[in-house]
Design a protein around this motif. Structure first.
Motif, short mmCIF file in Angstrom:
data_model
loop_
_atom_site.label_atom_id
_atom_site.label_comp_id
_atom_site.label_asym_id
_atom_site.label_seq_id
_atom_site.Cartn_x
_atom_site.Cartn_y
_atom_site.Cartn_z
N CYS A 29 0.83 -1.20 0.00
CA CYS A 29 0.00 0.00 0.00
C CYS A 29 0.87 1.25 0.00
CB CYS A 29 -0.93 -0.01 1.21
SG CYS A 29 -2.06 1.39 1.28
N ALA A 30 1.93 1.24 0.80
CA ALA A 30 2.84 2.39 0.85
C ALA A 30 3.45 2.68 -0.51
CB ALA A 30 3.94 2.14 1.89
N ASP A 31 3.73 1.62 -1.28
CA ASP A 31 4.25 1.81 -2.64
C ASP A 31 3.23 2.47 -3.54
OD1 ASP A 31 6.63 0.58 -1.95
OD2 ASP A 31 6.01 -1.40 -2.67
N LEU A 32 1.96 2.18 -3.32
CA LEU A 32 0.89 2.66 -4.18
C LEU A 32 0.42 4.07 -3.83
CD1 LEU A 32 -0.96 1.72 -6.49
CD2 LEU A 32 -2.52 0.78 -4.76
N LEU A 33 0.60 4.49 -2.59
CA LEU A 33 0.03 5.76 -2.13
C LEU A 33 0.50 6.99 -2.91
CD1 LEU A 33 -0.04 5.24 1.74
CD2 LEU A 33 -1.99 5.32 0.17
N PRO A 34 1.82 7.14 -3.21
CA PRO A 34 2.23 8.34 -3.97
C PRO A 34 1.54 8.44 -5.33
CG PRO A 34 4.14 7.27 -2.98
CD PRO A 34 2.99 6.33 -2.81
N VAL A 35 1.40 7.30 -6.00
CA VAL A 35 0.73 7.29 -7.30
C VAL A 35 -0.75 7.65 -7.14
CG1 VAL A 35 0.16 5.89 -9.32
CG2 VAL A 35 2.33 5.53 -8.11
N ALA A 36 -1.37 7.11 -6.10
CA ALA A 36 -2.78 7.40 -5.86
C ALA A 36 -3.00 8.88 -5.57
CB ALA A 36 -3.29 6.54 -4.70
N ARG A 37 -2.11 9.46 -4.79
CA ARG A 37 -2.24 10.90 -4.47
C ARG A 37 -2.14 11.74 -5.73
NH1 ARG A 37 1.30 9.47 -0.03
NH2 ARG A 37 0.09 9.36 1.92
N GLN A 38 -1.17 11.41 -6.60
CA GLN A 38 -1.01 12.18 -7.83
C GLN A 38 -2.21 12.02 -8.74
OE1 GLN A 38 1.73 14.10 -6.46
NE2 GLN A 38 1.39 14.46 -8.62
N LEU A 39 -2.77 10.83 -8.78
CA LEU A 39 -3.96 10.61 -9.60
C LEU A 39 -5.12 11.45 -9.11
CD1 LEU A 39 -5.47 9.16 -11.83
CD2 LEU A 39 -5.83 7.23 -10.27
N LEU A 40 -5.32 11.49 -7.79
CA LEU A 40 -6.44 12.26 -7.25
C LEU A 40 -6.21 13.76 -7.44
CD1 LEU A 40 -9.00 11.15 -5.99
CD2 LEU A 40 -8.11 11.74 -3.74
N LEU A 41 -4.96 14.21 -7.28
CA LEU A 41 -4.65 15.62 -7.53
C LEU A 41 -4.91 15.98 -8.98
CD1 LEU A 41 -1.35 16.11 -5.47
CD2 LEU A 41 -3.56 17.18 -5.02
N GLY A 42 -4.52 15.08 -9.89
CA GLY A 42 -4.78 15.32 -11.30
C GLY A 42 -6.25 15.41 -11.61
N LEU A 43 -7.05 14.56 -10.99
CA LEU A 43 -8.49 14.62 -11.17
C LEU A 43 -9.06 15.94 -10.65
CD1 LEU A 43 -9.49 10.99 -10.15
CD2 LEU A 43 -9.70 11.99 -12.43
N ALA A 44 -8.54 16.38 -9.50
CA ALA A 44 -9.01 17.66 -8.93
C ALA A 44 -8.67 18.82 -9.86
CB ALA A 44 -8.39 17.86 -7.55
N ASP A 45 -7.45 18.80 -10.42
CA ASP A 45 -7.06 19.85 -11.36
C ASP A 45 -7.94 19.83 -12.60
OD1 ASP A 45 -5.07 20.85 -9.77
OD2 ASP A 45 -3.44 19.79 -10.77
N GLY A 46 -8.21 18.61 -13.10
CA GLY A 46 -9.06 18.50 -14.27
C GLY A 46 -10.47 19.00 -14.02
N ALA A 47 -11.00 18.68 -12.84
CA ALA A 47 -12.34 19.16 -12.50
C ALA A 47 -12.38 20.68 -12.41
CB ALA A 47 -12.79 18.53 -11.18
N ALA A 48 -11.33 21.26 -11.83
CA ALA A 48 -11.28 22.72 -11.71
C ALA A 48 -11.20 23.38 -13.08
CB ALA A 48 -10.09 23.13 -10.84
N ALA A 49 -10.38 22.80 -13.97
CA ALA A 49 -10.25 23.36 -15.31
C ALA A 49 -11.56 23.28 -16.08
CB ALA A 49 -9.15 22.62 -16.07
N LEU A 50 -12.24 22.15 -16.00
CA LEU A 50 -13.52 21.99 -16.69
C LEU A 50 -14.59 22.93 -16.12
CD1 LEU A 50 -13.69 18.11 -17.11
CD2 LEU A 50 -13.35 19.82 -18.91
N ALA A 51 -14.60 23.06 -14.78
CA ALA A 51 -15.57 23.95 -14.15
C ALA A 51 -15.34 25.39 -14.59
CB ALA A 51 -15.50 23.83 -12.63
N ALA A 52 -14.06 25.79 -14.66
CA ALA A 52 -13.75 27.16 -15.09
C ALA A 52 -14.23 27.39 -16.51
CB ALA A 52 -12.25 27.40 -14.98
N ARG A 53 -14.05 26.39 -17.38
CA ARG A 53 -14.50 26.52 -18.76
C ARG A 53 -16.02 26.51 -18.86
NH1 ARG A 53 -11.74 28.24 -22.98
NH2 ARG A 53 -10.01 26.83 -22.54
N GLN A 54 -16.68 25.62 -18.12
CA GLN A 54 -18.14 25.50 -18.18
C GLN A 54 -18.84 26.74 -17.65
OE1 GLN A 54 -18.62 21.90 -15.98
NE2 GLN A 54 -18.39 20.56 -17.76
N ASN A 55 -18.19 27.41 -16.70
CA ASN A 55 -18.79 28.62 -16.12
C ASN A 55 -18.48 29.83 -16.99
OD1 ASN A 55 -19.81 27.20 -13.93
ND2 ASN A 55 -17.97 27.49 -12.72
N GLN A 56 -18.52 29.62 -18.30
CA GLN A 56 -18.30 30.66 -19.29
C GLN A 56 -16.94 31.33 -19.10
OE1 GLN A 56 -21.70 33.26 -18.99
NE2 GLN A 56 -22.99 31.86 -20.16
#
Length: 312
Positions: free
Chosen positions: A75-102
């Motif tokens: 699990c410890a080996d997997l956690l850094p990758v999991a954190r980066q994946l979730l951060l990437g998803l958060a960034d993607g959601a923010a970018a899409l929200a900014a675009r969708q909100n005109q």
């Protein structure tokens, strides 16, 4: 024995983002109950999700004990990758929200403390006034942390000093000159002198930064020219709020980058002593992709260039 490609294909076919969230919260909280409360799931759903993920990966991720769960080495080996994946998803959601909100786009900006205080405090609010539909997320980081963020693809534009090695595919452009300056509060005994002698500088107490920083190394070089080693304050820090608080409340001297202290100098809350100024410092500039800079990031980059040129 499973191969990496087979495991990857299994994750792509059957994995879910929710699995990553459960994994991270369990590792952080160490409790199924607290994890369920934190992410709005039932305890049984968390337990089932973990069991499914362990079966999918064919490996135990947590050891169970009376007070909760503990991550295994796998699990410890997997956690850094999991954190980066979730951060990437958060960034993607923010970018899409900014675009969708005109909006006109979303910029992930990272900057050093000197860049924030010396350029962005003025330039960024002005940019937002002119381009209210562009959302800018500003993170503060220094040196290696900036380069790591660039390597992980988390940054569109960085405002910093030129790194020893510029990341492949990126380029650096200087924007604002900088140097080390000696500063103190306006009612410090040396404030009226403005160009004190080395003897006078050595006779007062100094606020130091950690030994790993270039400001501390420059101070050590300056102190070699003193007739005697000066007294130093017992708190050693790079925290800007703590530095400002101590410098404004006590009779202390400090050697700091000009751009870092520029807002306090402009506001008259600190003064610049002319003694000990023979300490050049690399300029602050923009670190950006050599090609493929997004439209919103390109607008911000040009605005920062224009602002820096206007204040030279």
């Amino acid at each position: 024995m499973q191969t990496p490609s087979a495991l990857l294909n299994r994750l792509l076919a059957r994995g879910k983002f929710r699995h990553i969230q459960v994994l991270l919260f369990l590792a952080e909280l160490g409790s199924v109950q607290r994890t369920a409360q934190a992410i709005g799931m039932t305890q049984s759903s968390v337990t089932q999700t973990l069991a499914y993920l362990e079966a999918l990966l064919d490996i135990r991720l947590f050891d169970r004990h009376a007070r909760g769960v503990r991550p295994t080495a796998a699990c410890a080996d997997l956690l850094p990758v999991a954190r980066q994946l979730l951060l990437g998803l958060a960034d993607g959601a923010a970018a899409l929200a900014a675009r969708q909100n005109q909006g006109e786009g979303y910029v992930r900006l990272i900057a050093s403390a000197s860049a924030v205080h010396g350029l962005l405090l003025d330039a960024l609010p002005q940019f937002s006034e002119r381009h209210p539909m562009i959302q800018v997320r500003l993170d503060e980081a220094e040196g290696e942390d900036q380069l790591l963020a660039i390597a992980r693809g988390e940054v569109d534009l960085a405002i910093c000093r030129e790194p020893a090695v510029v990341p492949e595919g990126w380029m650096f452009e200087p924007l604002r000159a900088d140097r080390f300056v000696v500063v103190c509060r306006p009612d410090h005994p040396l404030a009226r002198t403005r160009a004190p002698s080395m003897k006078a500088l050595a006779s007062h107490r100094w606020l130091l930064l950690p030994a790993s920083l270039s400001a501390r190394r420059r101070f050590d070089e300056l102190a070699e020219r003193f007739p005697a080693m000066p007294a130093t304050y017992p708190i050693v820090t790079r925290s800007a709020p703590m530095l400002w608080q101590l410098l404004q409340q006590q009779d202390l001297l400090a050697l700091l980058p000009l751009n870092l202290v520029r807002p306090l100098l402009d506001a008259g809350r600190l003064v610049h002593l002319r003694g000990g100024d023979a300490h050049p410092l690399a300029p602050i500039g923009a670190l950006r992709p050599a090609s493929g800079l997004g439209a919103a990031a390109a607008r911000l980059y040009e605005a920062l260039r224009t602002r820096a040129a206007a204040t030279h």
